[in-house]
Motif scaffolding. Structure first.
Motif, PDB file in Angstrom:
ATOM      1  N   LYS A   1       0.834  -1.207   0.000  1.00 19.96           N
ATOM      2  CA  LYS A   1       0.000   0.000   0.000  1.00 19.96           C
ATOM      3  C   LYS A   1       0.867   1.254   0.000  1.00 19.96           C
ATOM      4  N   MET A   2       1.956   1.220   0.788  1.00 19.17           N
ATOM      5  CA  MET A   2       2.854   2.361   0.872  1.00 19.17           C
ATOM      6  C   MET A   2       3.508   2.643  -0.482  1.00 19.17           C
ATOM      7  N   ARG A   3       3.980   1.585  -1.137  1.00 23.70           N
ATOM      8  CA  ARG A   3       4.629   1.764  -2.445  1.00 23.70           C
ATOM      9  C   ARG A   3       3.647   2.320  -3.473  1.00 23.70           C
ATOM     10  N   ALA A   4       2.411   1.850  -3.438  1.00 26.55           N
ATOM     11  CA  ALA A   4       1.401   2.370  -4.364  1.00 26.55           C
ATOM     12  C   ALA A   4       1.121   3.840  -4.077  1.00 26.55           C
ATOM     13  N   ALA A   5       0.994   4.185  -2.808  1.00 32.28           N
ATOM     14  CA  ALA A   5       0.760   5.585  -2.427  1.00 32.28           C
ATOM     15  C   ALA A   5       1.936   6.459  -2.839  1.00 32.28           C
ATOM     16  N   GLU A   6       3.144   5.948  -2.634  1.00 37.13           N
ATOM     17  CA  GLU A   6       4.356   6.677  -3.017  1.00 37.13           C
ATOM     18  C   GLU A   6       4.374   6.928  -4.522  1.00 37.13           C
TER      19      GLU A   6
ATOM     20  N   THR B   1      -1.345  11.683  -1.415  1.00 37.43           N
ATOM     21  CA  THR B   1      -1.513  10.487  -0.585  1.00 37.43           C
ATOM     22  C   THR B   1      -0.956  10.696   0.823  1.00 37.43           C
ATOM     23  N   SER B   2      -0.781  11.937   1.226  1.00 38.84           N
ATOM     24  CA  SER B   2      -0.200  12.205   2.540  1.00 38.84           C
ATOM     25  C   SER B   2      -1.049  11.608   3.667  1.00 38.84           C
ATOM     26  N   LYS B   3      -2.351  11.697   3.566  1.00 41.07           N
ATOM     27  CA  LYS B   3      -3.221  11.122   4.598  1.00 41.07           C
ATOM     28  C   LYS B   3      -3.151   9.594   4.578  1.00 41.07           C
ATOM     29  N   ASN B   4      -3.055   9.017   3.389  1.00 44.47           N
ATOM     30  CA  ASN B   4      -2.952   7.560   3.279  1.00 44.47           C
ATOM     31  C   ASN B   4      -1.667   7.059   3.929  1.00 44.47           C
ATOM     32  N   LEU B   5      -0.567   7.727   3.639  1.00 46.51           N
ATOM     33  CA  LEU B   5       0.707   7.310   4.228  1.00 46.51           C
ATOM     34  C   LEU B   5       0.701   7.483   5.743  1.00 46.51           C
ATOM     35  N   THR B   6       0.112   8.548   6.211  1.00 49.24           N
ATOM     36  CA  THR B   6       0.028   8.765   7.655  1.00 49.24           C
ATOM     37  C   THR B   6      -0.808   7.672   8.310  1.00 49.24           C
TER      38      THR B   6
END
Length: 89
Positions: free
Chosen positions: A10-15, A25-30
Motif C-alpha cells: 500500500k505504501m509503495r502504491a501511495a508513493e 496520498t499524505s493522509k494515506n501514508l500517515t
C-alpha cells in the motif's frame, strides 16, 4: 493502494501515485504509519514521507505520535525520523 493486504505494498502504491503527481496520498501514508506495528515497516513509511516532503515538497504531513503503535513509537530510529520531520534536527 486501498485494497492490498500488505502495508508495504500500500505504501509503495501511495508513493508512486504521489510521485507521479496523480494524487495527494499524505493522509494515506500517515494512516499506514498509524497501522504499522513493526518498526522496520514504519521506518520505510517514514522514509517515503521524508522523500515526498523534502524532495517533491508538494505535500504536508501531520503525524500524531500518540496514534503510533507502542513498539513503533519507542524505537530510537523512529524517534529520530519524527524529530527530523518536525524540523527538530
Amino acid at each position: 493502494m486501498l485494497t492490498d493486504a500488505d502495508i508495504v505494498n500500500k505504501m509503495r502504491a501511495a508513493e508512486f501515485l504521489a510521485i507521479a503527481e496523480k494524487k495527494d496520498t499524505s493522509k494515506n501514508l500517515t494512516q499506514l504509519l498509524y497501522q504499522s506495528k513493526k518498526p522496520k515497516e514504519a521506518l520505510l513509511i517514514l522514509n517515503s514521507i521524508v522523500l515526498q516532503k523534502d524532495f517533491y515538497q508538494k505535500y504536508t504531513f501531520t503525524i500524531n505520535q500518540s496514534k503510533l503503535h507502542t513498539t513503533v513509537k519507542n524505537n530510537m530510529l523512529i524517534q529520530e525520523r519524527l524529530k527530523y520531520l518536525q524540523n527538530q534536527i
